[in-house]
Enzyme design. Structure first.
Site, PDB file in Angstrom:
ATOM      1  N   LEU A  45       0.964  -1.235   0.308  1.00  0.00           N
ATOM      2  CA  LEU A  45       0.208  -0.074   0.014  1.00  0.00           C
ATOM      3  C   LEU A  45       1.360   1.758   0.038  1.00  0.00           C
ATOM      4  CD1 LEU A  45      -3.059  -0.796   2.513  1.00  0.00           C
ATOM      5  CD2 LEU A  45      -2.621  -1.090   0.126  1.00  0.00           C
ATOM      6  N   ASN A  66      13.884  -2.267   4.274  1.00  0.00           N
ATOM      7  CA  ASN A  66      13.652  -2.767   3.344  1.00  0.00           C
ATOM      8  C   ASN A  66      15.326  -1.699   1.763  1.00  0.00           C
ATOM      9  OD1 ASN A  66      15.846  -4.281   0.914  1.00  0.00           O
ATOM     10  ND2 ASN A  66      14.225  -5.807   1.208  1.00  0.00           N
ATOM     11  N   SER A 180      -6.398   0.938   9.722  1.00  0.00           N
ATOM     12  CA  SER A 180      -7.091  -0.397   9.433  1.00  0.00           C
ATOM     13  C   SER A 180      -8.397  -0.430   9.831  1.00  0.00           C
ATOM     14  CB  SER A 180      -6.380  -1.961   9.903  1.00  0.00           C
ATOM     15  OG  SER A 180      -7.269  -2.781   9.342  1.00  0.00           O
ATOM     16  N   TYR A 195      -3.027  -7.351  16.585  1.00  0.00           N
ATOM     17  CA  TYR A 195      -2.776  -6.260  15.356  1.00  0.00           C
ATOM     18  C   TYR A 195      -4.044  -5.712  15.766  1.00  0.00           C
ATOM     19  CZ  TYR A 195      -3.638  -4.940  10.971  1.00  0.00           C
ATOM     20  OH  TYR A 195      -3.394  -3.905   9.249  1.00  0.00           O
ATOM     21  N   LYS A 199      -4.306  -1.097  16.415  1.00  0.00           N
ATOM     22  CA  LYS A 199      -4.925  -0.313  14.657  1.00  0.00           C
ATOM     23  C   LYS A 199      -5.853   0.044  15.695  1.00  0.00           C
ATOM     24  CE  LYS A 199      -2.234  -1.202  11.399  1.00  0.00           C
ATOM     25  NZ  LYS A 199      -1.233  -0.232  11.022  1.00  0.00           N
ATOM     26  N   THR A 230      -3.220  -7.394  -2.475  1.00  0.00           N
ATOM     27  CA  THR A 230      -1.676  -6.503  -2.583  1.00  0.00           C
ATOM     28  C   THR A 230      -1.280  -8.224  -3.259  1.00  0.00           C
ATOM     29  OG1 THR A 230      -1.255  -7.290  -0.507  1.00  0.00           O
ATOM     30  CG2 THR A 230      -2.032  -4.805  -0.837  1.00  0.00           C
TER      31      THR A 230
END
Length: 291
Positions: A45, A66, A180, A195, A199, A230
């Site tokens: 996203l 990364n 979310s 989770y 959120k 995704t």
């Protein structure tokens, strides 16, 4: 019910009609001359939202754990922009930066690096985050702390770091936290309690900071996506078709969203078109949380 005001008897109808406001001289949806930072921007996203903001005129700093992937995406984004805008007179500046968003020293160093390369930061999108599925009684506490460190601490530290910069510049700014729908509802059938709670924390962080920083003209809003298709999600669902059916059956629009459907909301919230919007949570979920 709220009723429209009735004009006094001694005032004619024509004199009571409000004069139209002046049309803005610039496109309020543009992000021209803005520098936008997107955490978790090398994939998923965050990458798609980065594509959206550069097409709206912004320069972009991609932050990701990364670095190599982020660096590769800078070239892809610029090449894509040139292909779609062959007559453009200005090419956006897109840079890559590594950061562990859960580490204060890494966040501080990353923000300093962005400022050294762009000179300023105007806007922030906090897209770095992840989810895991564990039964609550089996969830390892070290993994819960890692999840909260990225989803909650990372959002908070980047937001406060950018806010300090904006306040030092005495400049307005706009932030969008990526929450979310899981911050408002409980997903089924997969177990993901930490989770969901993280959120919900992100959503309330946005509301609380919006109030705290309103005096500094720093707007903070939240986008709460629903199920988005995704590349990673598609791979998981191809292996678990029953799970996909369980998800889609609860979405009133009858389908999952695609990442491109977040381009409009994020551009709106970062732009002057939303200048009187702060502390809001925009749910982009196909109606999932309505029913």
């Amino acid at each position: 019910m709220v009723h429209a005001a009735t004009p006094p008897e001694d005032v004619t109808r024509d004199s009571y009609i409000q004069t139209p406001v002046e049309t803005p001289r610039h496109d309020p949806f543009t992000l021209n001359n803005r520098v936008v930072v997107i955490t978790g921007g090398a994939r998923g996203l965050g990458l798609v939202m980065g594509q959206g903001v550069i097409h709206a005129g912004a320069d972009l700093a991609i932050v990701d754990l990364n670095y190599e992937e982020a660096e590769a995406q800078t070239h892809q984004l610029v090449a894509g922009f040139k292909k779609q805008n062959p007559s453009a007179t200005r090419i956006p500046k897109v840079t890559a930066h590594r950061a562990d968003v859960s580490d204060p020293a890494s966040v501080e160093a990353c923000i300093a690096e962005i400022l050294s390369q762009h000179g300023k930061i105007d806007s922030l999108v906090t897209s770095a985050g992840f989810t895991e599925n564990f039964d609550a009684v089996d969830y390892p506490i070290d993994r819960i702390r890692k999840l909260w460190g990225v989803n909650v601490d990372g959002t908070y530290m980047f937001a406060t770091g950018v806010a300090k910069h904006l306040m030092e510049r005495n400049s307005a700014g706009s932030m969008v936290f990526i929450g979310s729908m899981s911050g408002s509802i409980v997903n089924v059938p997969q177990p993901q309690t930490p989770y969901n709670a993280s959120k919900a924390a992100v959503r309330h962080l946005a509301a609380s900071l919006a109030v705290e920083w309103a005096h500094a003209n720093i707007r903070v809003n939240c986008i709460s996506p629903g199920y988005m298709l995704t590349a990673l999600t598609e791979k998981i669902l191809n292996e678990k078709p029953d799970l996909k059916q369980a998800w889609v059956s609860r979405i009133p629009q009858g389908r999952m969203g695609v990442p491109q459907e977040l381009m409009g909301p994020v551009t709106f919230l970062l732009s002057d078109a939303s200048s009187y919007v702060t502390g809001a949570d925009i749910r982009v979920d196909g109606g999932y949380t309505v029913v």
